[in-house]
Design a protein around this motif. Structure first.
Motif, PDB file in Angstrom:
ATOM      1  N   GLU A 125      35.459  40.138  32.054  1.00 43.16           N
ATOM      2  CA  GLU A 125      36.867  39.964  31.699  1.00 43.16           C
ATOM      3  C   GLU A 125      37.697  41.201  32.025  1.00 43.16           C
ATOM      4  N   TYR A 126      37.107  42.370  31.854  1.00 34.07           N
ATOM      5  CA  TYR A 126      37.873  43.609  32.011  1.00 34.07           C
ATOM      6  C   TYR A 126      37.860  44.157  33.435  1.00 34.07           C
ATOM      7  N   LEU A 127      37.264  43.434  34.369  1.00 41.86           N
ATOM      8  CA  LEU A 127      37.197  43.925  35.748  1.00 41.86           C
ATOM      9  C   LEU A 127      38.581  44.187  36.334  1.00 41.86           C
ATOM     10  N   ARG A 128      39.561  43.366  35.997  1.00 41.93           N
ATOM     11  CA  ARG A 128      40.899  43.480  36.585  1.00 41.93           C
ATOM     12  C   ARG A 128      41.914  44.053  35.609  1.00 41.93           C
ATOM     13  N   GLU A 129      41.431  44.615  34.519  1.00 42.96           N
ATOM     14  CA  GLU A 129      42.327  45.180  33.513  1.00 42.96           C
ATOM     15  C   GLU A 129      42.430  46.696  33.672  1.00 42.96           C
ATOM     16  N   ASP A 130      43.464  47.273  33.097  1.00 41.94           N
ATOM     17  CA  ASP A 130      43.646  48.727  33.125  1.00 41.94           C
ATOM     18  C   ASP A 130      42.841  49.356  31.994  1.00 41.94           C
ATOM     19  N   LEU A 131      41.541  49.115  32.042  1.00 44.92           N
ATOM     20  CA  LEU A 131      40.639  49.568  30.989  1.00 44.92           C
ATOM     21  C   LEU A 131      39.239  49.614  31.572  1.00 44.92           C
ATOM     22  N   THR A 132      38.510  50.682  31.296  1.00 48.03           N
ATOM     23  CA  THR A 132      37.120  50.791  31.745  1.00 48.03           C
ATOM     24  C   THR A 132      36.205  50.380  30.607  1.00 48.03           C
TER      25      THR A 132
END
Length: 247
Positions: A125-132
């Motif tokens: 889910e977080y692959l394309r978010e501004d979050l590692t």
């Protein structure tokens, strides 16, 4: 280092100096007759704290999430489980809270293997978010160091008990430790199929594996073996995080 022990002013300063938030997650579930149901939580916190220490001020440790995805242990008294959807939403909400204050890098340390599938979904889910988003198990990181164990081993067995003898010996009732399933021929057909590492996947409850829900013989565990597993796991996870933070 521990976010729960900081004031809000200290937390605001830590956003700038400690860009990584480590979130330990565990479980409330049976670990046979000799170990506390907080075993996975204790191990997650123990490793998370040690990783932060090795990162020397570049990480903070969030309060532990003491519940996990444990439906496979619900046949045993005291076990409490979150659904995978609830578990993931709890982590989403916690990370969103901290992200609103400026943190963008998160490392989840899980002491419970039942959380792995949900964490894998979150990672996608977080692959394309501004979050590692990083997650890691504990025992799997040092699987190469686990020797002299039963053919069947794992939950509440030699390695987990050793870690607890090192981290929290007061939570191990040595006189109540007893062997669980130790060989494949002891397992029912569904349980044996569930242990296969390749091919089709099958999940079974831990009461299907053994009447006490134990895999392996915890009586052979030692604190020294636990020290090696815990400290090496912390070394390896911290090395990963250090490389990421240095990029």
């Amino acid at each position: 280092m521990r976010l729960a022990e900081m004031t809000t002013d200290q937390a605001a300063a830590a956003v700038r100096t400690a860009p990584l938030v480590i979130i330990p997650v565990g479980a409330q579930e049976q670990h046979g007759g000799g170990m506390a149901m907080s075993t996975d939580t204790v191990r997650a916190v123990g490793v998370a704290d040690r990783v932060a220490e090795r990162l020397a001020g570049r990480a903070v440790v969030a309060p532990v999430v003491p519940y996990g995805v444990s439906p496979h242990h619900l046949a045993f008294a005291g076990t409490m489980s979150l659904s995978p959807a609830t578990f993931m939403q709890v982590l989403r909400d916690l990370m969103a809270s901290l992200q609103s204050h400026g943190w963008k890098q998160f490392l989840v340390v899980t002491g419970h293997g039942g959380n792995n599938a949900a964490l894998s979904v979150l990672a996608q889910e977080y692959l394309r978010e501004d979050l590692t988003f990083i997650w890691t198990p504990v025992t799997e990181v040092v699987a190469d160091l686990i020797t002299g164990v039963s053919e069947v081993h794992g939950h509440a067995g030699e390695a987990e008990t050793a870690q607890m003898l090192y981290l929290a010996p007061e939570l191990v009732q040595a006189d109540r430790l007893e062997p669980g399933a130790t060989t494949l021929h002891e397992l029912s057909v569904p349980a044996r199929l569930a242990r296969r590492g390749r091919g089709p996947r099958l999940s079974v409850g831990f009461d299907e594996y053994h009447k006490r829900g134990v895999l392996g013989d915890p009586r052979t565990a030692t604190a020294e073996a636990g020290r090696l597993l815990v400290e090496t796991a912390a070394d390896r996870i911290a090395a990963f995080a250090d490389e990421l933070l240095s990029a």
